[in-house]
Design an enzyme around this catalytic site. Structure first.
Site, PDB file in Angstrom:
ATOM      1  N   ASP A   1      44.545 -30.690  31.238  1.00 24.96           N
ATOM      2  CA  ASP A   1      45.039 -31.487  29.989  1.00 24.96           C
ATOM      3  C   ASP A   1      44.750 -30.868  28.805  1.00 24.96           C
ATOM      4  O   ASP A   1      43.557 -30.377  28.694  1.00 24.96           O
ATOM      5  CB  ASP A   1      44.802 -33.122  30.230  1.00 24.96           C
ATOM      6  CG  ASP A   1      45.569 -33.989  29.231  1.00 24.96           C
ATOM      7  OD1 ASP A   1      46.894 -33.333  29.022  1.00 24.96           O
ATOM      8  OD2 ASP A   1      45.087 -34.819  28.669  1.00 24.96           O
TER       9      ASP A   1
ATOM     10  N   ASP B   1      45.048 -32.717  25.199  1.00 23.96           N
ATOM     11  CA  ASP B   1      44.432 -33.910  24.216  1.00 23.96           C
ATOM     12  C   ASP B   1      43.297 -34.514  25.003  1.00 23.96           C
ATOM     13  O   ASP B   1      43.530 -34.968  26.160  1.00 23.96           O
ATOM     14  CB  ASP B   1      45.697 -34.677  23.947  1.00 23.96           C
ATOM     15  CG  ASP B   1      46.482 -34.221  22.730  1.00 23.96           C
ATOM     16  OD1 ASP B   1      46.110 -33.589  21.855  1.00 23.96           O
ATOM     17  OD2 ASP B   1      47.848 -33.984  23.278  1.00 23.96           O
TER      18      ASP B   1
END
Length: 261
Positions: A8, A10
């Protein structure tokens, strides 16, 4: 075993507009050792080119080919389901560009699909049009189920919330393509030519990142630098393979992230 990495963005590599310490070193190690990796995001607003530029501003140099969005996954899914189709789209350039790239026509006249993505300017008129098209028989697709997103002023309604509005009005639920749907993970695996048994997912959310990795048959690593904390993780009925404070804990361990010091 040589590991492949899905990550991922963020909360794992960046926080808002700032790099998370150690992210640049870890990605540099993966590149130096020719270890395949792909960054995943449920955000459908931006194209990979946009996201590359955003990451560059934080100090991370990631090629467009190593960025996989829910918009790209949605386009790939629709291309396998109904090639050369038509869609009414609520979303931004990331989604419309992805659909154009597979030859889709964007129209509000008798579309095959209503495709809902992220936008900062949800229009009542556009939502009403979507409701009427879904009610009239268009298939309902949404890029991701996230119900809210952050902003400097506070929470913003996101795709999941608007999808719920349309579903409530029409009685028809959408098909969500993005995380935690393992479909997004498998499409990313195919994009880097990797197998689930030798791939791990690094994320900061138990409900999307860890769950989607688990359901796709991947090993999972939860970082505590984003949404889920150690106490939060314990409330879920499933667990990640490994919990670490941040991506910095993996520096020097890219080839064997599970080794004990």
């Amino acid at each position: 075993m040589v590991w492949n990495y899905l990550m991922d963005m963020d909360g794992v590599l960046v926080h808002e507009e700032h790099i998370i310490p150690g992210a640049d070193q870890f990605l540099a190690e993966l590149r130096d050792q020719d270890i395949p990796f792909m960054l995943l995001t449920n955000n459908s607003i931006y194209t990979p080119r946009d996201l590359r530029a955003r990451l560059l501003r934080t100090g991370l140099d990631v090629p467009e080919s190593s960025i996989w969005t829910s918009a790209l996954a949605t386009a790939k899914f629709l291309d396998t389901q109904r090639p050369g189709g038509a869609a009414y789209v609520i979303g931004e350039a990331g989604l419309t560009t992805a659909l154009h790239s597979i030859g889709y026509v964007l129209t509000d006249t008798d579309p095959d699909y209503v495709v809902l993505g992220e936008t900062r300017t949800y229009s009542f008129e556009a939502i009403t049009k979507a409701i009427r098209l879904v009610d009239g028989g268009a298939r309902f697709i949404a890029t991701n189920p996230d119900e809210s997103g952050p902003s400097r002023e506070g929470l913003l309604p996101a795709t999941g919330s608007v999808a719920a509005l349309i579903a409530r009005a029409t009685g028809r639920e959408p098909y969500f393509v993005g995380k935690p749907n393992p479909l997004m993970m498998r499409s990313a695996l195919r994009a880097i030519g990797a197998h689930s048994e030798s791939t791990l997912m690094i994320g900061d959310r138990m409900d999307t990142d860890v769950r989607s990795g688990l359901e796709a048959g991947l090993q999972t690593i939860l970082v505590l630098s984003g949404i889920s904390g150690a106490d939060t993780a314990e409330r879920f009925p499933y667990r990640p393979t490994l919990v670490i404070d941040s991506i910095a804990d993996l520096v020097g361990r890219g080839t064997d992230p599970f080794k004990r010091d």
